[in-house]
Scaffold this motif. Structure first.
Motif, PDB file in Angstrom:
ATOM      1  N   GLN A  90      62.346  93.562 -58.075  1.00  0.00           N
ATOM      2  CA  GLN A  90      61.528  92.946 -57.785  1.00  0.00           C
ATOM      3  C   GLN A  90      60.790  92.062 -58.846  1.00  0.00           C
ATOM      4  O   GLN A  90      61.190  91.074 -58.749  1.00  0.00           O
ATOM      5  CB  GLN A  90      59.867  94.024 -57.837  1.00  0.00           C
ATOM      6  CG  GLN A  90      58.955  92.950 -57.732  1.00  0.00           C
ATOM      7  CD  GLN A  90      59.038  91.888 -56.122  1.00  0.00           C
ATOM      8  OE1 GLN A  90      58.654  92.555 -55.471  1.00  0.00           O
ATOM      9  NE2 GLN A  90      57.883  90.713 -55.765  1.00  0.00           N
ATOM     10  N   ALA A  91      61.821  92.890 -59.805  1.00  0.00           N
ATOM     11  CA  ALA A  91      61.866  92.225 -61.489  1.00  0.00           C
ATOM     12  C   ALA A  91      62.792  90.599 -61.445  1.00  0.00           C
ATOM     13  O   ALA A  91      62.631  89.278 -61.563  1.00  0.00           O
ATOM     14  CB  ALA A  91      61.780  92.871 -62.122  1.00  0.00           C
TER      15      ALA A  91
ATOM     16  N   ILE B 144      63.607  88.792 -58.318  1.00  0.00           N
ATOM     17  CA  ILE B 144      63.131  88.025 -57.569  1.00  0.00           C
ATOM     18  C   ILE B 144      61.944  87.099 -58.168  1.00  0.00           C
ATOM     19  O   ILE B 144      61.966  85.807 -58.454  1.00  0.00           O
ATOM     20  CB  ILE B 144      62.237  88.907 -56.186  1.00  0.00           C
ATOM     21  CG1 ILE B 144      63.735  89.352 -55.402  1.00  0.00           C
ATOM     22  CG2 ILE B 144      61.580  87.516 -55.156  1.00  0.00           C
ATOM     23  CD1 ILE B 144      62.901  90.015 -54.293  1.00  0.00           C
ATOM     24  N   GLU B 145      61.067  88.228 -59.277  1.00  0.00           N
ATOM     25  CA  GLU B 145      59.826  86.997 -59.742  1.00  0.00           C
ATOM     26  C   GLU B 145      60.450  86.482 -60.626  1.00  0.00           C
ATOM     27  O   GLU B 145      59.950  85.494 -61.116  1.00  0.00           O
ATOM     28  CB  GLU B 145      59.391  88.581 -60.281  1.00  0.00           C
ATOM     29  CG  GLU B 145      58.646  88.712 -59.102  1.00  0.00           C
ATOM     30  CD  GLU B 145      57.561  90.415 -59.389  1.00  0.00           C
ATOM     31  OE1 GLU B 145      57.529  90.516 -61.419  1.00  0.00           O
ATOM     32  OE2 GLU B 145      56.229  91.015 -59.128  1.00  0.00           O
ATOM     33  N   ALA B 146      61.647  86.785 -61.148  1.00  0.00           N
ATOM     34  CA  ALA B 146      62.621  86.428 -63.084  1.00  0.00           C
ATOM     35  C   ALA B 146      63.024  84.968 -61.460  1.00  0.00           C
ATOM     36  O   ALA B 146      63.089  83.804 -62.471  1.00  0.00           O
ATOM     37  CB  ALA B 146      63.784  86.955 -63.471  1.00  0.00           C
TER      38      ALA B 146
ATOM     39  N   ILE C 293      61.976  83.424 -59.206  1.00  0.00           N
ATOM     40  CA  ILE C 293      60.530  82.431 -58.027  1.00  0.00           C
ATOM     41  C   ILE C 293      60.498  81.849 -59.703  1.00  0.00           C
ATOM     42  O   ILE C 293      59.533  80.199 -60.154  1.00  0.00           O
ATOM     43  CB  ILE C 293      59.625  83.287 -58.298  1.00  0.00           C
ATOM     44  CG1 ILE C 293      60.399  84.414 -56.825  1.00  0.00           C
ATOM     45  CG2 ILE C 293      58.368  82.464 -58.027  1.00  0.00           C
ATOM     46  CD1 ILE C 293      58.899  84.786 -56.399  1.00  0.00           C
ATOM     47  N   GLU C 294      59.719  82.209 -61.375  1.00  0.00           N
ATOM     48  CA  GLU C 294      59.575  82.116 -62.169  1.00  0.00           C
ATOM     49  C   GLU C 294      60.678  80.705 -63.311  1.00  0.00           C
ATOM     50  O   GLU C 294      60.168  79.574 -63.762  1.00  0.00           O
ATOM     51  CB  GLU C 294      59.126  83.474 -63.456  1.00  0.00           C
ATOM     52  CG  GLU C 294      58.595  82.663 -64.634  1.00  0.00           C
ATOM     53  CD  GLU C 294      58.125  83.534 -65.897  1.00  0.00           C
ATOM     54  OE1 GLU C 294      58.106  83.178 -66.737  1.00  0.00           O
ATOM     55  OE2 GLU C 294      58.438  84.560 -65.276  1.00  0.00           O
TER      56      GLU C 294
END
Length: 267
Positions: free
Chosen positions: A33-34, A36-38, A40-41
């Motif tokens: 999850q981290a 994927i979020e990275a 996206i950011e």
């Protein structure tokens, strides 16, 4: 193509990999999850000059390896909730474990594995060698060789014993294999599929596996007789002539994962 379309097909496989690397479902999923979020950011961290799967795994590994404690070998996990394989994987040093899982579990090519780990081809091979050595040190077994060509049998025995395994016998025929196993049960079988008396190595192995469980590696000049797409098929198959280093790797892998299966007779 959007990042979502590029990433989504590979997320389940990254989750599997992350759980093996971290040693737990909760931690693995959190790091996925981290990652994927990275992405996206900051989309720039997702490399577009390599294939999407390799790029996704590279982001995950970059995040995982940036946490110092994750690169400290823990000497093995005693967590009883982990499977035998997971406990063994936890004993491998972190980077060698990552390399091993990429190549031998996730089926990455050496080039893509090196790209995901951000190492050179030479460094990747060193990591894989370390993993094989560490794995071999954990799993020592008695080995039965079923092979009717004496020189090949000796070569196979040399490879097995170089890893610390013990050869309980070399059988040229089905009858000899059964006689050897009547006295001592092997923890690994390495077998040809065509034996000296015309008997089938596949049939021999299937009969032996009714008496005990052990992983089997078929070593054959005729892989097409086994790789037909029908089930079941052998998990481990080496083609003659083989390279000793390749056989060392597959022996360690077979024992490490303890895969046992009855093999379909080839027609």
């Amino acid at each position: 193509m959007s990042l979502a379309l590029l990433i989504t097909p590979h997320v389940p496989y990254l989750r599997r990999y992350a759980r093996a690397v971290t040693g737990s479902q909760e931690s693995g999923d959190a790091y996925v999850q981290a990652a994927i979020e990275a992405i996206i950011e900051d989309a720039d961290i997702f490399a577009r000059d390599i294939n999407p799967r390799t790029a996704l795994f590279k982001v995950f590994l970059s995040i995982w390896n940036s946490v110092e404690v994750n690169n400290a070998a823990d000497g093995g996990s005693g967590d009883p909730r982990l499977s035998l394989v997971d406990r063994r994987l936890s004993i491998l040093t972190p980077r060698s474990r990552q390399a091993f899982l990429l190549v031998y579990v996730e089926d990455f090519s050496p080039k893509n594995a090196a790209a995901s780990l951000d190492v050179s081809d030479e460094e990747l091979q060193q990591l894989l060698t370390t993993a094989r050595t560490e794995m071999a040190a954990q799993v020592v077994s008695d080995v039965l060789i079923i092979e009717d060509e004496p020189l090949i049998a000796v070569d196979i025995e040399d490879v097995a014993t170089s890893l610390g395994h013990r050869c309980i016998g070399i059988a040229r025929t089905k009858t000899e294999a059964i006689e050897i196993c009547a006295d001592k049960k092997p923890g690994l079988v390495l077998a040809d599929i065509q034996l000296a008396d015309g008997s089938s190595g596949i049939d021999t192995v299937n009969e032996l596996l009714t008496q005990f469980e052990a992983p089997v590696i078929f070593i054959t000049a005729y892989p097409e007789r086994l790789l037909t797409g029908e089930k079941p098929e052998p998990a481990f198959l080496m083609t003659k002539p083989f390279q000793p280093e390749q056989l060392r790797a597959i022996i360690s892998q077979a024992l490490f994962f303890e895969q046992n299966a009855s093999i379909r007779e080839a027609s």
